[in-house]
Design an enzyme around this catalytic site. Structure first.
Site, PDB file in Angstrom:
ATOM      1  CG  ASP A  91      34.444  43.792  36.576  1.00  0.00           C
ATOM      2  OD1 ASP A  91      34.381  44.871  35.987  1.00  0.00           O
ATOM      3  OD2 ASP A  91      33.721  43.486  37.535  1.00  0.00           O
ATOM      4  CE  LYS A  92      38.690  50.160  39.274  1.00  0.00           C
ATOM      5  NZ  LYS A  92      38.561  50.279  40.735  1.00  0.00           N
TER       6      LYS A  92
END
Length: 687
Positions: free
Chosen positions: A379-380
């Site tokens: 997940d960024k």
């Protein structure tokens, strides 16, 4: 996973009194079921030590009175009744030195779960009863001296091994000791010292310089740096000011803090971690179940091999004493001790070490499966990036302003009243550069476009690009915005004074983490709700293997499934809340940045920090842990394959014989090798 915190509320600080998890876990394979239910670990070690020294004192007279030893040493020690004195001394050794093994045997029989104690108890009972019979008329030679040395070495082996186990669980004890015993509660102007466990939510406590934080809470007054390394693995001290959270067990630096308690002792982050560690140490993974099954089979094989050895030697015409000795040696040498400890010792060590480095293992199987991961989905925001806007560059208009700092001061003066992420990013840069902001008056919001105010007798606006377009203010020549940047413009009057570009900066550790994954043959894939340009920019900078952009929370699950259908073994990292379905779908779910939300329900592993380096460490540590387990299992099994035939006497005609005492030495050595190998496990272990 529900934690029964209340069980541990009072006993935690004195955890030295707990029997170690793997003893209960092995269902009688070890000392946990040795008729010492009331003992704590330290008392059991002391008991074995005492029994060892008492038996050692009896050993010399027993050896001196044994006919076989006299024959070997060409000695003649004989007097009326010497056989009865030898019998009496050996009986004392059998009943006192052998008691832990005999009571353990009974416990295993009651539980219908024969294991190591059954083997040792059976072996020493056979040796004693046969030798006693020779004293009272049975034709043959006793082996009291072998019985004595066998019990002596068994006691020594157990003593050494239990000290090794205590070492493996010491890290958990260190976590327990992080909790201070007392706290200073502020009641008006009075400070009252109370026991930590009596703290309640909303109590106001004082934490003096150098003290440990007794409960989770929120800083109400004061400023200090806290060392949270034992809890989060983060080595740099963390600055705490008003409104910030503190975690129980962290160490205060040189400032005083007044803290409002948010979790009472038993609900604190540290207690949840301790519960989690203990649960994980007690949980059985597939590897543990395999080891248990192997140890059970080894017990059956040892008994059958021992009886078969006895029958074979008797049928070959050897005397009863010789056949008995072979049987006892086979049974002793086959004790599945090393096998029973091979996995639990590594489990205890790895779980405790992980907790100290901010890796909390909730599911043992998920942790061991880390070795199979072929793709990891990141997940960024907040994991690969810092999750907050930072100033990436500033450009000021010459002739209007003199420096970047002047531009920043004006923007900061207007943003100082805002909670917006852009404002936070600008103010963070102001703080970093130690600038003093001018006063801003007549503050007004320009709906959806920015803010305006008067500062330094000038009418200042901080606005979005949209405002410039609407008011036909021309942009600077060569003005370009990078795909991951957000830009605000500073106007004096209606004249462009410059702009500030902000971006969600990539963490310094991200590049190295992705490179290490590649070195280990693991693909890294970015998953983000951001637009394609931002995703592509981050993915390219970090040299990742691909990205999914503009993915809504409920669609994340589908992306994980897609990868699994392509044959990938997928790990997913997410924040544990909106990523719950995807974390549950992934082969290994890793909740990151959950801080004190330890029980991120669907993840098998919780990472306290959002640092991508921790995720890589976790995978490599999972591989190292599994390697240690397989090394231990291979050693324990291989040792039995080689020594069992020797004990049975297959090389008897070549003059190679293993006595019961030598068998006990070999068994002890194999157990100690397993214990030492487990203790060598460390985070960052590549072996």
């Amino acid at each position: 996973m529900e934690h029964q915190h209340h069980e541990h509320q009072h006993e935690m600080p004195e955890m030295k009194g707990h029997d170690h998890p793997q003893h209960q876990e092995r269902n009688g394979m070890g000392h946990g079921d040795m008729g010492h239910a009331g003992y704590d670990h330290g008392a059991m070690i002391a008991d074995f030590r005492k029994r060892f020294y008492v038996v050692l004192a009896f050993t010399l007279p027993i050896l001196a009175l044994s006919p076989m030893i006299q024959h070997w040493l060409h000695l003649q020690i004989g007097f009326p009744g010497d056989r009865y004195i030898l019998f009496a001394l050996s009986t004392a050794v059998f009943l006192y030195g052998g008691r832990p093994f005999l009571t353990g045997w009974l416990s295993e029989l009651k539980a219908k779960n024969p294991g190591m104690m059954t083997l040792i108890g059976f072996a020493i009972s056979v040796a004693y009863l046969y030798s006693a019979a020779t004293v009272f008329g049975l034709k043959g030679m006793d082996f009291f001296w072998e019985l004595d040395t066998l019990i002596l070495i068994m006691l020594l082996g157990h003593w050494i091994e239990m000290k090794s186990i205590a070492g493996a669980s010491r890290e958990l004890e260190l976590l327990v000791q992080l909790m201070p015993s007392a706290a200073h509660v502020l009641k008006g102007d009075v400070t009252e010292d109370v026991k930590t466990e009596s703290l309640k939510e909303n109590d106001l406590i004082l934490i003096k310089p150098g003290e440990k934080v007794p409960a989770d809470g929120m800083v109400e007054d004061g400023e200090s740096y806290l060392n949270e390394s034992m809890l989060t693995g983060e080595s740099a001290p963390v600055q705490k000011t008003k409104g910030q959270q503190v975690i129980a067990g962290s160490v205060n630096g040189n400032g005083s803090l007044k803290v409002r308690v948010t979790h009472s002792g038993k609900d604190s982050y540290l207690f949840k971690v301790i519960d989690l560690v203990r649960d994980a140490q007690n949980a059985k993974s597939n590897t543990q179940l395999l080891a248990d099954k192997a140890a059970r089979w080894l017990t059956i094989i040892a008994l059958l091999a021992g009886i078969t050895t006895f029958v074979v030697w008797i049928s070959l015409g050897h005397d009863l004493a010789f056949a008995m000795e072979r049987m006892v040696t086979v049974i002793v040498i086959c004790c599945p001790h090393a096998l029973g400890l091979a996995v639990p010792l590594v489990v205890a060590k790895s779980t405790s070490l992980s907790a100290q480095h901010g890796l909390l293992i909730k599911n043992r199987t998920a942790f061991e499966n880390a070795r199979k991961i072929t793709s990891i989905v990141f997940d960024k925001t907040g994991t690969l990036t810092k999750g907050k806007f930072e100033v990436s560059r500033m450009v000021f208009t010459e002739g209007v302003l003199k420096s970047e700092n002047e531009l920043l001061k004006l923007a900061g003066a207007l943003e100082s009243n805002s909670e917006h992420p852009i404002a936070t990013g600008i103010l963070s840069e102001v703080k970093k550069r130690k600038l003093t902001l001018p006063e801003a008056a007549q503050f007004k919001a320009i709906t959806g476009k920015g803010v305006e105010a008067v500062a330094e007798q000038k009418h200042i606006k901080v606005v979005s690009p949209g405002y410039l377009k609407e008011n036909s203010i021309s942009l600077p020549v060569n003005f370009k915005v990078a795909s991951n940047e957000t830009v605000v413009f500073v106007l004096i009057g209606e004249k462009l004074a410059g702009f500030v570009a902000l971006a969600d900066a990539i963490r310094e550790e991200s590049k190295g983490a992705i490179a290490t994954l590649h070195e280990n043959g693991i693909k890294s894939i970015l998953l983000t709700g951001d637009n394609k340009q931002v995703a592509e920019s981050v993915s390219t900078q970090l040299k990742m293997d691909g990205f999914f952009a503009e993915v809504l929370p409920h669609e994340k699950l589908e992306k994980i499934k897609e990868l699994q259908q392509q044959g990938e073994f997928v790990a997913m990292t997410g924040d544990g809340v909106n990523d719950a379905p995807a974390l549950a779908q992934a082969d290994v779910g890793i909740a990151v940045g959950s801080g004190s939300d330890v029980a991120a329900e669907t993840a098998g592993i919780v990472l306290v920090n959002s640092n991508p380096k921790d995720i890589v460490n976790l995978i490599l540590f999972g591989k190292a842990t599994y390697r240690k387990m397989t090394q231990n299992l291979a050693w324990a099994t291989g040792y039995n394959v080689i020594t069992l035939p020797l004990a049975a006497g297959v090389l008897y005609n070549q003059g190679i014989m293993v006595s019961p005492a030598i068998g006990a030495v070999l068994m002890t050595v194999s157990t100690v090798v397993v214990a030492i190998n487990a203790s060598l496990l460390s985070i960052g272990n590549k072996k």
